[in-house]
Scaffold this motif. Structure first.
Motif, PDB file in Angstrom:
ATOM      1  N   ARG A 107      -2.060  27.294  -9.323  1.00 50.73           N
ATOM      2  CA  ARG A 107      -0.818  27.378  -8.535  1.00 50.73           C
ATOM      3  C   ARG A 107       0.195  26.318  -8.918  1.00 50.73           C
ATOM      4  N   ARG A 108       0.558  26.308 -10.202  1.00 47.04           N
ATOM      5  CA  ARG A 108       1.488  25.266 -10.651  1.00 47.04           C
ATOM      6  C   ARG A 108       2.875  25.482 -10.067  1.00 47.04           C
ATOM      7  N   THR A 109       3.233  26.741  -9.774  1.00 39.00           N
ATOM      8  CA  THR A 109       4.544  26.991  -9.163  1.00 39.00           C
ATOM      9  C   THR A 109       4.667  26.224  -7.850  1.00 39.00           C
ATOM     10  N   TRP A 110       3.574  26.279  -7.047  1.00 41.12           N
ATOM     11  CA  TRP A 110       3.624  25.537  -5.789  1.00 41.12           C
ATOM     12  C   TRP A 110       3.721  24.047  -6.052  1.00 41.12           C
ATOM     13  N   GLY A 111       3.085  23.602  -7.123  1.00 42.58           N
ATOM     14  CA  GLY A 111       3.225  22.196  -7.504  1.00 42.58           C
ATOM     15  C   GLY A 111       4.683  21.867  -7.755  1.00 42.58           C
ATOM     16  N   GLY A 112       5.358  22.774  -8.475  1.00 43.22           N
ATOM     17  CA  GLY A 112       6.777  22.572  -8.765  1.00 43.22           C
ATOM     18  C   GLY A 112       7.593  22.519  -7.491  1.00 43.22           C
ATOM     19  N   VAL A 113       7.295  23.441  -6.577  1.00 40.58           N
ATOM     20  CA  VAL A 113       8.026  23.454  -5.302  1.00 40.58           C
ATOM     21  C   VAL A 113       7.792  22.152  -4.547  1.00 40.58           C
ATOM     22  N   TRP A 114       6.542  21.709  -4.508  1.00 39.35           N
ATOM     23  CA  TRP A 114       6.226  20.446  -3.820  1.00 39.35           C
ATOM     24  C   TRP A 114       6.946  19.272  -4.498  1.00 39.35           C
ATOM     25  N   PHE A 115       6.992  19.303  -5.832  1.00 38.91           N
ATOM     26  CA  PHE A 115       7.666  18.231  -6.576  1.00 38.91           C
ATOM     27  C   PHE A 115       9.133  18.133  -6.168  1.00 38.91           C
ATOM     28  N   LEU A 116       9.743  19.291  -5.914  1.00 33.81           N
ATOM     29  CA  LEU A 116      11.177  19.286  -5.610  1.00 33.81           C
ATOM     30  C   LEU A 116      11.466  19.095  -4.129  1.00 33.81           C
ATOM     31  N   THR A 117      10.484  19.332  -3.252  1.00 30.75           N
ATOM     32  CA  THR A 117      10.780  19.248  -1.807  1.00 30.75           C
ATOM     33  C   THR A 117       9.906  18.215  -1.105  1.00 30.75           C
ATOM     34  N   GLY A 118       8.636  18.536  -0.945  1.00 22.46           N
ATOM     35  CA  GLY A 118       7.746  17.687  -0.165  1.00 22.46           C
ATOM     36  C   GLY A 118       7.597  16.295  -0.748  1.00 22.46           C
ATOM     37  N   TRP A 169       0.833  -1.215   0.000  1.00 23.72           N
ATOM     38  CA  TRP A 169       0.000   0.000   0.000  1.00 23.72           C
ATOM     39  C   TRP A 169       0.858   1.250   0.000  1.00 23.72           C
ATOM     40  N   ARG A 170       2.041   1.140   0.612  1.00 25.38           N
ATOM     41  CA  ARG A 170       2.913   2.320   0.662  1.00 25.38           C
ATOM     42  C   ARG A 170       3.368   2.705  -0.740  1.00 25.38           C
ATOM     43  N   VAL A 171       3.718   1.700  -1.532  1.00 20.74           N
ATOM     44  CA  VAL A 171       4.128   1.980  -2.912  1.00 20.74           C
ATOM     45  C   VAL A 171       2.955   2.552  -3.700  1.00 20.74           C
ATOM     46  N   ASN A 172       1.742   1.989  -3.431  1.00 24.79           N
ATOM     47  CA  ASN A 172       0.576   2.478  -4.158  1.00 24.79           C
ATOM     48  C   ASN A 172       0.317   3.940  -3.856  1.00 24.79           C
ATOM     49  N   ILE A 173       0.508   4.324  -2.575  1.00 24.41           N
ATOM     50  CA  ILE A 173       0.340   5.744  -2.233  1.00 24.41           C
ATOM     51  C   ILE A 173       1.382   6.580  -2.986  1.00 24.41           C
ATOM     52  N   PHE A 174       2.616   6.039  -3.074  1.00 23.71           N
ATOM     53  CA  PHE A 174       3.661   6.737  -3.820  1.00 23.71           C
ATOM     54  C   PHE A 174       3.254   6.937  -5.274  1.00 23.71           C
ATOM     55  N   LEU A 208      10.585  13.990  -0.098  1.00 24.53           N
ATOM     56  CA  LEU A 208      10.697  13.729   1.334  1.00 24.53           C
ATOM     57  C   LEU A 208       9.642  12.726   1.792  1.00 24.53           C
ATOM     58  N   THR A 209       8.362  13.027   1.455  1.00 18.96           N
ATOM     59  CA  THR A 209       7.297  12.105   1.865  1.00 18.96           C
ATOM     60  C   THR A 209       7.488  10.745   1.208  1.00 18.96           C
ATOM     61  N   SER A 210       7.940  10.736  -0.038  1.00 25.53           N
ATOM     62  CA  SER A 210       8.125   9.454  -0.720  1.00 25.53           C
ATOM     63  C   SER A 210       9.206   8.638  -0.048  1.00 25.53           C
ATOM     64  N   PHE A 211      10.277   9.315   0.378  1.00 28.61           N
ATOM     65  CA  PHE A 211      11.353   8.584   1.035  1.00 28.61           C
ATOM     66  C   PHE A 211      10.851   7.973   2.341  1.00 28.61           C
ATOM     67  N   ILE A 212      10.137   8.801   3.141  1.00 27.93           N
ATOM     68  CA  ILE A 212       9.608   8.293   4.416  1.00 27.93           C
ATOM     69  C   ILE A 212       8.702   7.098   4.153  1.00 27.93           C
ATOM     70  N   LEU A 213       7.864   7.273   3.132  1.00 30.18           N
ATOM     71  CA  LEU A 213       6.877   6.240   2.816  1.00 30.18           C
ATOM     72  C   LEU A 213       7.545   4.950   2.343  1.00 30.18           C
ATOM     73  N   LEU A 214       8.475   5.080   1.409  1.00 25.58           N
ATOM     74  CA  LEU A 214       9.029   3.881   0.773  1.00 25.58           C
ATOM     75  C   LEU A 214      10.095   3.224   1.629  1.00 25.58           C
ATOM     76  N   MET A 252       8.476   0.385  -9.910  1.00 29.02           N
ATOM     77  CA  MET A 252       8.641   1.335  -8.825  1.00 29.02           C
ATOM     78  C   MET A 252      10.080   1.852  -8.769  1.00 29.02           C
ATOM     79  N   LEU A 253      11.049   0.958  -8.887  1.00 30.67           N
ATOM     80  CA  LEU A 253      12.451   1.371  -8.826  1.00 30.67           C
ATOM     81  C   LEU A 253      12.804   2.242 -10.040  1.00 30.67           C
ATOM     82  N   THR A 254      12.313   1.821 -11.195  1.00 31.52           N
ATOM     83  CA  THR A 254      12.564   2.613 -12.395  1.00 31.52           C
ATOM     84  C   THR A 254      12.054   4.041 -12.212  1.00 31.52           C
ATOM     85  N   LEU A 255      10.838   4.154 -11.665  1.00 30.27           N
ATOM     86  CA  LEU A 255      10.264   5.492 -11.450  1.00 30.27           C
ATOM     87  C   LEU A 255      11.041   6.259 -10.386  1.00 30.27           C
TER      88      LEU A 255
END
Lengths: 265, 366, 393
Positions: free
Chosen positions: B121-132, B98-103, B135-141, B160-163
């Motif tokens: 607010r795509r700029t914020w999307g970009g910021v989230w893509f580069l930071t949050g 399930w953790r991978v699925n959330i990822f 980080l959340t993906s690392f914690i999750l995976l 999953m690894l490829t991505l």
């Protein structure tokens, strides 16, 4: 000013005598479609040797398409086009033959940017007429002199102004020694100050008796050199007349409207 | 004098140039040579398509759990469904999938946010893509925090690894690439020459040598008591490689900026960094998106090289499947499926970038 | 006013942009030196700990391992230095063959993409979209595992006229055997090439003088093909072909092309061809329709329009990215290591590195090879671009 107009009137009178009786180009019942769009409708037109025709009309009226059909840059679907006694068919040899006799000048000059001005002019005589290089260069220089830019012969098109490029394009066509010249809005891509130098060359050409069909909105030019002016709209020939009556008393309402639009400013 | 004021009504084009017959004549049989080509093409299609269709669909086996279920002549898609979990997740523990699925879900959401121009607010999307997002993906995976069980990276694998590899490459490469591009255009000789050499070295060598370098040389560069796991080393190599490519894309964007923009930023009294951040970069990034997406497609394909240094990505899962003695003779099925997954991602992304490029193109002209 | 000037001159010196720039650069260099010296210390420590020697002495040591394909004489008694050469030559072989094959396929598909024939254009598009959107490594593995490894055994070889054989172990083609007097045939070939060159020169001169066009290409090609054949027959067929023959379980004689090479070649060529095709298409499309129309209106034939107007202009657009495509093909040839074709990365960075452990020297040498090639390609592109740039104001 007045003298100049008179001078031109005289020219135009003298020019009008030069048209012969021999038929040069004949279009009979020509129809053309782009997909389902009917662009040319029952075009009938006869151009005699030495005659000068000016074609005008609003954009999208089919005037460019019509002259592009004459040297087969566009294919027509119905009707017959005869050029200098040869009927246009799908036969490649036939098309190449007609193109040798018909010169064309384009709105955007279409010079070959990788060749010098001189090479632009000699390319077709060398490869189509199969003439010796020296001879073609002599001819090219002769015509470059006529369009008044012999000193630019060794430059590349990119180094020339628009007006100069268009004059080279005219010289390039003349080097093939054509029987007919087609002009497809030759001045509409030019800056205003360059239009005159191109028109002067065209007028001179007309005075020498070249058969010409010009798509243009230069009405001064039409008055000066044309034997006939043709007005096209919606893919058909609406009105056809000598320049005097055409401009002074246009018959069709559409012609009147068009003339008032382009002459009003 | 001729006057013909009457409108000639439009007629339909002659039958020979209209409809299906006209279309066929125009597009397939316009000359004898064209007709020959058409017949050759048709012959090829007739020769190739029916057997492929028969193999892939009509005579294929879809249901079952093992090779014995594949009794007919055609493809054994059972292999794909039996191995599906491995293709997607590698050896990630069953209970934690399930953790991978959330990822996957978050990735989709963030990418849509950043790449779809109708999103707010795509700029914020970009910021989230580069930071949050990383980080959340690392914690999750990876886990090990917040009561999540740790999943060692050697268990990660498959799509999953490829991505993960390509996204990490992108996330790290973007900021570094921007800095490198600015550095290369800088008027400070020390900085610009360093950046130029750095970019040209990474761009000039095959990715495989960089991966070798990361896996063999990198451990020599760091103090002996620090251990870097294999995945981290590959990520470092891929990121530096990608950064050099991104730098060149950004540099292209910077060069495409009209000079007036730089002058306007200066004239407003903005400092270099303010001007870059507020005026230049937002525009450069916008016109660079197609280029960035193209590099991403390239990177997505190139991550398959980690198979050579022993990581278990999508391609490696496929290779393991082919060599599995329980599944003899399924190599074509394995290749077709894996190839299709890669293809679908890459084709989709490159279509997106083409469409965007067209849009930007017309945007500039109007 | 004077106050302002005073103010400016008395302001802190680090507000001067020049001073700032120098300070920043010094700081930057300082950090870089610190970083690099750190790496060097770490590396020397690590190498010492692991007992790895440094330096390039290993290049003259005996390698002790064999390589399955070598263009020069090589066996396990040769040096590690020689393995570098063997790998490099094998890379060069793949590069030359791959560039040739991908160019042919790429140009065909690229022209097909622009064909007025709808079906041909569609098929070309499908080709491009399939082959460039699948990782090249997957394609190489596909050819190797899914195609070449399911070929029949040597006894059931697929054959073309009993002279070319394809089976599980590779492709067997006839090898030329140069007997006595074959020098004459080769001489005839060289002479024919020279004659064709002279002919083209003469034809050009004649066209300049008289305007007559001579079919140089056809006659020249005929000369180059026919003359060596005639000489070959007259000289008593000194060059013969050695046919591969099935002996026992395998073929003997002829030239063997190993399956690894075939797979690598097909994978690289078809992948790169998709990119080349896109380049060719873009190059031809970059030439405006007006150029073709103007040339046509002058009465030039279709063929001459292509050769005199379109191709010379398209080539300017096509060649620079084409050089990049070739470079990428060469870089991608390093993927051979996944299927065991012995090119530079596989032999040198693989086996030699494993045997000696001297990672830094070996990786540096390998990278240097690719960087040199890259540099040469960029130099070529710069030269080409300046030479061929259209003259504008």
């Amino acid at each position: 000013m007045h003298a100049e107009v008179e001078e031109k009137e005289k020219q135009s009178v003298s020019l009008k005598h030069m048209a012969g009786t021999e038929t040069m180009i004949e279009l009979r019942g020509v129809n053309k479609w782009y997909g389902d769009f009917h662009v040319l409708k029952d075009i009938n037109l006869t151009v005699r040797k030495g005659e000068r025709i000016v074609v005008c009309g609003p954009s999208g009226s089919g005037k460019s398409t019509m002259i592009r059909c004459i040297n087969r840059l566009e294919e027509h679907q119905e009707g017959i086009i005869d050029v200098n006694g040869v009927t246009l068919t799908n036969d490649l040899k036939n098309i190449e033959h007609i193109r040798k006799d018909v010169g064309m000048v384009f709105q955007h000059f279409n010079l070959f940017p990788h060749l010098t001005v001189l090479e632009n002019c000699t390319l077709a005589p060398i490869w189509v007429r199969k003439m010796p290089r020296k001879e073609t260069e002599e001819i090219a220089m002769k015509y470059l002199e006529r369009v008044k830019i012999p000193d630019q012969a060794n430059k590349y098109p990119g180094q020339l102004s628009g007006g100069q490029q268009q004059r080279v394009a005219i010289a390039r066509s003349l080097c093939m020694n054509p029987e007919v010249m087609l002009f497809d809005e030759p001045t509409s891509a030019l800056d205003p100050e360059m239009i005159k130098e191109v028109l002067d060359v065209m007028i001179e050409l007309a005075q020498e008796g070249m058969t010409m069909i010009c798509v243009t909105h230069e009405m001064g030019f039409a008055r000066t050199v044309a034997n006939r002016v043709i007005f096209m709209d919606g893919g058909q020939i609406i009105e056809e007349n000598a320049p005097e009556p055409f401009f002074n008393s246009p018959q069709s309402e559409r012609t009147q409207l068009f003339l008032s639009q382009i002459l009003s400013h | 004098m001729i006057v013909n004021d009457k409108n000639i009504p439009s007629r339909p084009a002659p039958a020979s140039t209209r409809g299906i017959a006209g279309w066929l004549r125009e597009n397939l049989f316009s000359t004898p040579g064209n007709s020959v080509l058409t017949f050759m093409g048709l012959a090829f299609l007739v020769w190739a398509i029916p057997p492929i269709f028969q193999w892939a669909v009509l005579q294929a086996d879809f249901i079952g759990v093992n090779k014995e279920a594949c009794t007919s002549e055609g493809a054994c898609w059972v292999f794909v469904s039996a191995r599906f979990q491995q293709f997607m997740y590698g050896f990630y523990p069953d209970t934690e999938l399930w953790r991978v699925n959330i990822f996957f879900a978050q990735m989709t959401a963030v990418l849509v946010w950043v790449l779809w121009d109708k999103m707010p607010r795509r700029t914020w999307g970009g910021v989230w893509f580069l930071t949050g997002f990383p980080l959340t993906s690392f914690i999750l995976l990876h886990g090990g925090f917040l009561g999540l069980e740790t999943v060692e990276t050697h268990k990660w694998g498959g799509l999953m690894l490829t991505l993960v590899l390509s996204l990490v490459g992108m996330v790290i490469a973007l900021p570094i690439g921007i800095l490198l591009a600015l550095g290369r255009r800088s008027d400070m000789p020390a900085v610009s020459s360093f950046c130029t050499v750095f970019i040209e070295i990474w761009r000039g060598v095959p990715l495989i040598t960089i991966l070798f370098m990361a896996s063999v040389m990198l451990p020599l560069f760091i103090p002996g008591d620090i251990e870097l796991d294999k995945l981290a080393r590959a990520m470092i190599g891929i990121s530096l490689f990608e950064a050099a490519l991104i730098a060149e894309v950004i540099r292209g964007g910077l060069q495409a900026m009209p000079k007036g923009q730089y002058e306007a930023a200066d004239a407003m009294g903005l400092s270099y960094w303010q001007g870059m951040r507020l005026i230049i970069m937002p525009q450069v990034l916008k016109i660079s998106i197609p280029g960035i997406v193209n590099t991403f497609v390239q990177l997505f394909k190139d991550t398959s090289l980690v198979l050579i240094i022993g990581l278990f990505d999508l391609l490696a899962v496929m290779q393991a499947g082919i060599t599995d003695v329980n599944w003899p003779n399924i190599s074509i099925e394995a290749f077709v499926f894996t190839g299709f997954v890669f293809w679908a991602f890459c084709f989709g992304m490159s279509r997106y970038s083409v469409a965007l490029e067209r849009k930007l193109d017309t945007g500039h002209k109007s | 006013m004077s106050q302002n000037i005073n103010k400016a001159s008395s302001s802190r010196f680090w507000y001067d942009p020049k001073v700032r720039s120098i300070l920043f650069q010094l700081l930057f260099i300082g950090l870089l030196v610190f970083f690099i010296s750190n790496i060097i210390t770490n590396t020397t420590n690590n190498l010492e700990q692991r007992g790895i020697t440094t330096g390039f002495d290993f290049l003259s040591q005996e390698a002790g391992f064999g390589i399955i394909q070598s263009l020069v004489e090589y066996d396990e008694t040769h040096t590690f230095g020689k393995t570098f050469i063997v790998g490099l030559l094998n890379t060069a072989l793949v590069a030359v063959l791959g560039v040739a094959l991908s160019t042919v396929v790429g140009f065909l598909v690229g022209i097909g993409r622009l064909s007025s024939n709808w079906l041909v254009a569609r098929l070309s598009t499908v080709y491009i979209e399939i082959f460039r959107n699948i990782p090249v490594l997957l394609q190489i593995l596909f050819w190797y595992i899914a195609v070449l490894q399911v070929l029949p055994s040597p006894r059931q070889s697929i054959t073309l006229g009993e002279s070319i054989f394809l089976n599980l172990r590779g492709l067997y083609i006839p090898a030329p055997v140069f007997g006595e007097g074959s020098g004459i045939v080769l001489g005839a070939f060289v002479a024919a090439c020279m004659a064709a060159f002279v002919l083209s020169h003469w034809a050009k001169q004649r066209q300049v003088k008289t305007g007559e066009v001579f079919p140089v290409f056809r006659v020249g090609l005929g000369l180059i093909v026919a003359l060596p054949i005639v000489v070959w027959v007259v000289a008593g067929q000194p060059i013969s072909l050695e046919m591969p023959v099935l002996k026992g379980f395998n073929f003997r004689g002829g030239i063997t092309v190993m399956p690894e090479l075939i797979a690598l070649l097909l994978g690289l060529a078809f992948y790169t061809a998709a990119y080349i095709a896109e380049n060719v298409r873009a190059g031809i499309e970059a030439i405006s329709k007006g150029q073709r129309e103007a040339a046509g209106a002058l009465g030039l034939s279709e063929g001459r329009i292509m050769s005199l107007v379109i191709i010379p202009q398209a080539m300017r657009v096509v060649i620079p990215p084409l050089a990049t495509n070739y470079m990428n093909l060469i870089k991608n040839s390093s993927l051979a290591t996944a299927i065991g074709y012995p090119e530079l990365v596989n032999v040198f960075m693989g086996t030699t590195l494993n045997q000696t452990g001297q990672a830094i020297e070996i990786i540096a040498m390998t990278m240097a090879v690719y960087l040199t090639m890259n540099l040469m390609v960029s130099l070529f592109m710069n030269w080409f671009n300046t030479r061929m740039a259209l003259v504008e104001r």
